[in-house]
Every structure is written in structure tokens, then in C-alpha cells.
Write a protein that holds these residues in place. Structure first.
Motif, PDB file in Angstrom:
ATOM      1  N   THR A   6      -1.615   9.052   1.091  1.00  0.00           N
ATOM      2  CA  THR A   6      -1.801   7.595   1.042  1.00  0.00           C
ATOM      3  C   THR A   6      -3.046   7.250   1.867  1.00  0.00           C
ATOM      4  O   THR A   6      -3.595   8.120   2.545  1.00  0.00           O
ATOM      5  CB  THR A   6      -0.589   6.890   1.683  1.00  0.00           C
ATOM      6  OG1 THR A   6      -0.560   7.265   3.062  1.00  0.00           O
ATOM      7  CG2 THR A   6       0.720   7.295   1.022  1.00  0.00           C
ATOM      8  N   ASN A  22       9.057  -0.100   6.535  1.00  0.00           N
ATOM      9  CA  ASN A  22       8.096   0.923   6.133  1.00  0.00           C
ATOM     10  C   ASN A  22       6.723   0.771   6.785  1.00  0.00           C
ATOM     11  O   ASN A  22       5.989   1.747   6.902  1.00  0.00           O
ATOM     12  CB  ASN A  22       7.968   0.867   4.597  1.00  0.00           C
ATOM     13  CG  ASN A  22       6.758   1.611   4.095  1.00  0.00           C
ATOM     14  OD1 ASN A  22       6.763   2.830   4.009  1.00  0.00           O
ATOM     15  ND2 ASN A  22       5.687   0.878   3.771  1.00  0.00           N
ATOM     16  N   VAL A  32       2.183  12.633   2.720  1.00  0.00           N
ATOM     17  CA  VAL A  32       2.032  11.949   1.437  1.00  0.00           C
ATOM     18  C   VAL A  32       0.586  11.472   1.404  1.00  0.00           C
ATOM     19  O   VAL A  32       0.112  10.919   2.404  1.00  0.00           O
ATOM     20  CB  VAL A  32       2.963  10.711   1.362  1.00  0.00           C
ATOM     21  CG1 VAL A  32       2.997  10.135  -0.046  1.00  0.00           C
ATOM     22  CG2 VAL A  32       4.371  11.050   1.848  1.00  0.00           C
ATOM     23  N   ASN A  53       2.479 -10.300  10.589  1.00  0.00           N
ATOM     24  CA  ASN A  53       2.043  -9.128  11.354  1.00  0.00           C
ATOM     25  C   ASN A  53       3.251  -8.512  12.064  1.00  0.00           C
ATOM     26  O   ASN A  53       3.875  -9.170  12.910  1.00  0.00           O
ATOM     27  CB  ASN A  53       0.976  -9.552  12.367  1.00  0.00           C
ATOM     28  CG  ASN A  53       0.335  -8.348  13.019  1.00  0.00           C
ATOM     29  OD1 ASN A  53       0.983  -7.316  13.220  1.00  0.00           O
ATOM     30  ND2 ASN A  53      -0.941  -8.468  13.339  1.00  0.00           N
ATOM     31  N   ILE A  94       3.173   4.305   0.361  1.00  0.00           N
ATOM     32  CA  ILE A  94       4.594   4.589   0.123  1.00  0.00           C
ATOM     33  C   ILE A  94       5.359   3.298  -0.191  1.00  0.00           C
ATOM     34  O   ILE A  94       6.165   3.254  -1.129  1.00  0.00           O
ATOM     35  CB  ILE A  94       5.214   5.288   1.364  1.00  0.00           C
ATOM     36  CG1 ILE A  94       4.577   6.675   1.544  1.00  0.00           C
ATOM     37  CG2 ILE A  94       6.729   5.390   1.235  1.00  0.00           C
ATOM     38  CD1 ILE A  94       4.949   7.375   2.850  1.00  0.00           C
ATOM     39  N   SER A 106       0.856  -1.201   0.000  1.00  0.00           N
ATOM     40  CA  SER A 106       0.000   0.000   0.000  1.00  0.00           C
ATOM     41  C   SER A 106       0.885   1.242   0.000  1.00  0.00           C
ATOM     42  O   SER A 106       2.073   1.171   0.356  1.00  0.00           O
ATOM     43  CB  SER A 106      -0.889  -0.002   1.261  1.00  0.00           C
ATOM     44  OG  SER A 106      -1.633   1.195   1.357  1.00  0.00           O
ATOM     45  N   TYR A 109       2.907   8.086  17.845  1.00  0.00           N
ATOM     46  CA  TYR A 109       3.565   8.133  16.535  1.00  0.00           C
ATOM     47  C   TYR A 109       4.875   8.911  16.613  1.00  0.00           C
ATOM     48  O   TYR A 109       5.909   8.464  16.104  1.00  0.00           O
ATOM     49  CB  TYR A 109       2.609   8.789  15.531  1.00  0.00           C
ATOM     50  CG  TYR A 109       3.049   8.734  14.087  1.00  0.00           C
ATOM     51  CD1 TYR A 109       2.782   7.611  13.294  1.00  0.00           C
ATOM     52  CD2 TYR A 109       3.700   9.808  13.483  1.00  0.00           C
ATOM     53  CE1 TYR A 109       3.157   7.561  11.962  1.00  0.00           C
ATOM     54  CE2 TYR A 109       4.081   9.767  12.153  1.00  0.00           C
ATOM     55  CZ  TYR A 109       3.802   8.637  11.392  1.00  0.00           C
ATOM     56  OH  TYR A 109       4.182   8.601  10.064  1.00  0.00           O
TER      57      TYR A 109
HETATM   58  P1  NAD Z   1      -0.472   2.939   4.259  1.00  0.00           P
HETATM   59  O1  NAD Z   1      -1.543   2.786   5.267  1.00  0.00           O
HETATM   60  O2  NAD Z   1      -0.832   3.223   2.838  1.00  0.00           O
HETATM   61  O3  NAD Z   1       0.488   1.667   4.270  1.00  0.00           O
HETATM   62  C1  NAD Z   1       0.916   1.074   5.462  1.00  0.00           C
HETATM   63  C2  NAD Z   1       1.332  -0.342   5.186  1.00  0.00           C
HETATM   64  O4  NAD Z   1       1.730  -0.929   6.424  1.00  0.00           O
HETATM   65  C3  NAD Z   1       0.206  -1.207   4.624  1.00  0.00           C
HETATM   66  O5  NAD Z   1       0.704  -2.091   3.652  1.00  0.00           O
HETATM   67  C4  NAD Z   1      -0.260  -1.991   5.845  1.00  0.00           C
HETATM   68  O6  NAD Z   1      -0.839  -3.252   5.536  1.00  0.00           O
HETATM   69  C5  NAD Z   1       1.064  -2.163   6.555  1.00  0.00           C
HETATM   70  N1  NAD Z   1       0.857  -2.497   7.953  1.00  0.00           N
HETATM   71  C6  NAD Z   1       0.180  -1.816   8.904  1.00  0.00           C
HETATM   72  N2  NAD Z   1       0.168  -2.502  10.055  1.00  0.00           N
HETATM   73  C7  NAD Z   1       0.857  -3.649   9.826  1.00  0.00           C
HETATM   74  C8  NAD Z   1       1.174  -4.784  10.605  1.00  0.00           C
HETATM   75  N3  NAD Z   1       0.778  -4.900  11.888  1.00  0.00           N
HETATM   76  N4  NAD Z   1       1.881  -5.781  10.033  1.00  0.00           N
HETATM   77  C9  NAD Z   1       2.261  -5.719   8.739  1.00  0.00           C
HETATM   78  N5  NAD Z   1       1.977  -4.665   7.945  1.00  0.00           N
HETATM   79  C10 NAD Z   1       1.284  -3.658   8.490  1.00  0.00           C
HETATM   80  O7  NAD Z   1       0.482   4.080   4.854  1.00  0.00           O
HETATM   81  P2  NAD Z   1       1.689   4.926   4.224  1.00  0.00           P
HETATM   82  O8  NAD Z   1       1.284   6.348   4.320  1.00  0.00           O
HETATM   83  O9  NAD Z   1       2.140   4.375   2.945  1.00  0.00           O
HETATM   84  O10 NAD Z   1       2.779   4.692   5.357  1.00  0.00           O
HETATM   85  C11 NAD Z   1       3.961   3.959   5.163  1.00  0.00           C
HETATM   86  C12 NAD Z   1       5.018   4.453   6.143  1.00  0.00           C
HETATM   87  O11 NAD Z   1       5.322   5.815   5.841  1.00  0.00           O
HETATM   88  C13 NAD Z   1       4.572   4.429   7.609  1.00  0.00           C
HETATM   89  O12 NAD Z   1       5.638   4.013   8.424  1.00  0.00           O
HETATM   90  C14 NAD Z   1       4.231   5.866   7.884  1.00  0.00           C
HETATM   91  O13 NAD Z   1       4.378   6.199   9.239  1.00  0.00           O
HETATM   92  C15 NAD Z   1       5.264   6.576   7.024  1.00  0.00           C
HETATM   93  N6  NAD Z   1       4.928   7.959   6.697  1.00  0.00           N
HETATM   94  C16 NAD Z   1       3.792   8.257   6.012  1.00  0.00           C
HETATM   95  C17 NAD Z   1       3.516   9.591   5.730  1.00  0.00           C
HETATM   96  C18 NAD Z   1       2.293   9.992   4.982  1.00  0.00           C
HETATM   97  O14 NAD Z   1       2.013  11.204   4.943  1.00  0.00           O
HETATM   98  N7  NAD Z   1       1.564   9.100   4.361  1.00  0.00           N
HETATM   99  C19 NAD Z   1       4.396  10.584   6.142  1.00  0.00           C
HETATM  100  C20 NAD Z   1       5.539  10.240   6.840  1.00  0.00           C
HETATM  101  C21 NAD Z   1       5.796   8.915   7.110  1.00  0.00           C
END
Ligand code: NAD
Length: 255
Positions: free
Chosen positions: A185, A85, A183, A58, A13, A11, A150
Motif C-alpha cells: 500500500t 484501520n 501489504v 483527524n 487496506i 486508501s 509502531y
Molecule cells: P495507507 O497509508 O494506504 O492508509 C492509511 C490510511 O490512514 C489513509 O486513509 C490515511 O489518510 C489514514 N490516516 C493516516 N493518518 C490519519 C489521521 N491522523 N487521521 C485520519 N486518518 C488517517 O496505509 P495501509 O497500509 O493501508 O495501512 C492501514 C492499516 O494497516 C494501518 O493501521 C497499518 O498500520 C496497518 N498495516 C499495514 C500493513 C502494510 O504492509 N501495508 C501491514 C500491517 C498492518
């Protein structure tokens, strides 16, 4: 041909990074909780003629993380790149912050980074090459209200990144963190609604006044920008870049 593990790779990023890595010929293990994870893996494999495995391990549980890494090592022989990630978010004032959300965020966003890195470490150390890339956040460098777990977890990832950089230095293992601003997402889409409740604002106001308020470049960060930076960090060219927290945040952390 190199092999990479991307947690949360099905999913947002993680998936954006996976697409760029597959296009560059990396075999991948994609981990995530998405029901369509296997389908994504199969499509990427077919499109780029690489091997792509899917694991629904998980990240909250260290034994499942270890099994996932073992599976990838068995299939690919070795892991060259680990991208930590996977992450979740929860937004609430501290006195209302549910304890189970605290525990889950610390486990998935921070402790999983340690467990996965520990599991790939012996192989990387033995071969004298490894790249660990942590997707942290601007919140690894700065705080915002209503995100106590967080911000704590991401600051913890900063600590893990620096220690692994020091310990990896004699063995050709680098460890860096990418620190994105917002981002768009699924994780952020969900947060817009939560933030609206916490701040008592409309969703449009949250985007303008809360999220992008801190980013001088008033745009959501593009997933491709993060993927290209990750590719660079994984490359031989980045062999002396280690222990860095690299912001891709539209100028947020310049303030
Ligand atoms: P997202 O929700 O699109 O993706 C998160 C992914 O993590 C998914 O594939 C989900 O299945 C997986 N996940 C969640 N819990 C899990 C678990 N217990 N076991 C296995 N997989 C698990 O989110 P995203 O925005 O793509 O976030 C990805 C990373 O980027 C995260 O660490 C987030 O903190 C970081 N981030 C995101 C942003 C943003 O603005 N979107 C900004 C800074 C950092």
C-alpha cells in the motif's frame, strides 16, 4: 442493511475492505486524510447503491473522533461495525526517533482505536450487537528494529482488543484484530525508501532481505484476503470468535 465505519478507509487496506463491504450492501462512513476522499465515497455509493459518507476527522484528536461517530450515527441510525484501520509508520533507530512521531503514532495507531470504540460502545451495547475489528499488524505479535513506536502501538492494540472482547461478551459485541504481514500500500511504498536509508541498502534489497525475509510465503499480502476476513468477522457466523489476534502474514508469526 448494516452500517460500518472504516477509519483510514480512503486508501490501501481500508479502501480494499470498504470495496468488499459496499459490495455486500453495507452503508459506510469512510474516514481518511486523502483529498479525494469525498470522490471515493461518491463512486462507491454509486457503484453499489449504498450510502457512503466521507469524514476527514483527524484520528489524532479524540474530539474529532467522537464527532465522526456522532455524524455516522445521525445519518445511519446505528453503527454495527467499526473497523479501526487508520495508521501511520515511521522508521528510525531509537536514538534518532523523533518525539513528535512517537506521539503521533501512539495517538493514531493506538489511542484512536480506544476513542472510536468508546464512542460506538453505548449504541452497540444497547442493541446487543457490535463488531469491532482492529487492523493491527504482524508487529502486534512480533518486533522489528527501527519501529519502536509502531511496534509499541500495535502491541497496545492487542491489549485493547482483548479487553474489549471481555467487556463486550455479555452484550453481543465482539472485538478481534487482523494482523497483516506486508501489504503493498502507499504506507509500505513510503517505508521501502525509509528502510533503505536506515539499513543502508537498495530498495530491491529492502523488499527481499528485510520485508519479505520474515514471510515464508514470499509475496505481499493481498488486500482482498484482509477484506474477506473482515467480512467474516462482521458476520453472524463469527459471533463466538472474539479477542483473537488473527495473522494474515504468510507464516511470519509461525516462527
Ligand atoms: P495507507 O497509508 O494506504 O492508509 C492509511 C490510511 O490512514 C489513509 O486513509 C490515511 O489518510 C489514514 N490516516 C493516516 N493518518 C490519519 C489521521 N491522523 N487521521 C485520519 N486518518 C488517517 O496505509 P495501509 O497500509 O493501508 O495501512 C492501514 C492499516 O494497516 C494501518 O493501521 C497499518 O498500520 C496497518 N498495516 C499495514 C500493513 C502494510 O504492509 N501495508 C501491514 C500491517 C498492518
Amino acid at each position: 442493511m448494516k452500517n460500518a465505519i472504516i477509519t483510514g478507509g480512503t486508501s490501501g487496506i481500508g479502501l480494499g475492505i470498504a470495496r468488499l463491504f459496499a459490495a455486500q450492501g453495507y452503508n459506510l462512513l469512510l474516514n481518511g486524510l486523502e483529498k479525494y476522499g469525498q470522490q471515493i465515497a461518491d463512486e462507491l455509493a454509486q457503484e453499489h447503491d449504498v450510502k457512503v459518507m466521507f469524514s476527514s476527522a483527524n484520528m489524532q484528536y479524540s474530539d474529532q473522533i467522537r464527532e465522526m461517530v456522532q455524524q455516522a450515527e445521525q445519518e445511519f441510525g446505528q453503527i454495527d461495525v467499526l473497523i479501526n484501520n487508520a495508521g501511520i509508520q515511521y522508521v528510525a533507530p531509537v536514538d534518532e526517533f523523533p518525539e513528535d512521531r512517537w506521539d503521533a503514532i501512539i495517538a493514531i495507531n493506538m489511542s484512536a482505536t480506544f476513542h472510536a470504540s468508546k464512542a460506538v460502545w453505548p449504541g452497540m451495547k444497547a442493541r446487543g450487537f457490535g463488531r469491532i475489528i482492529n487492523i493491527a499488524s504482524a508487529h502486534a505479535l512480533r518486533a522489528s528494529e527501527f519501529k519502536v513506536a509502531y511496534v509499541a502501538a500495535k502491541h497496545g492494540v492487542a491489549g485493547i482488543t482483548k479487553v474489549l472482547a471481555l467487556e463486550g461478551a455479555p452484550y453481543g459485541i465482539t472485538c478481534n484484530a487482523i494482523c497483516p504481514g506486508y501489504v503493498r500500500t502507499p504506507l509500505v511504498e513510503a517505508q521501502i525508501a525509509d528502510q533503505a536509508r536506515a539499513h543502508q541498502m537498495s530498495e530491491t534489497e529492502v523488499i527481499e532481505k528485510v520485508m519479505l525475509k520474515k514471510q515464508p510465503i514470499k509475496q505481499f499480502v493481498e488486500v482482498e484476503a484482509l477484506g474477506n476476513l473482515a467480512l467474516y468477522l462482521a458476520s453472524d457466523a463469527a459471533s463466538q470468535l472474539t479477542g483473537a489476534m488473527l495473522p494474515v502474514d504468510g507464516g511470519w508469526s509461525a516462527q
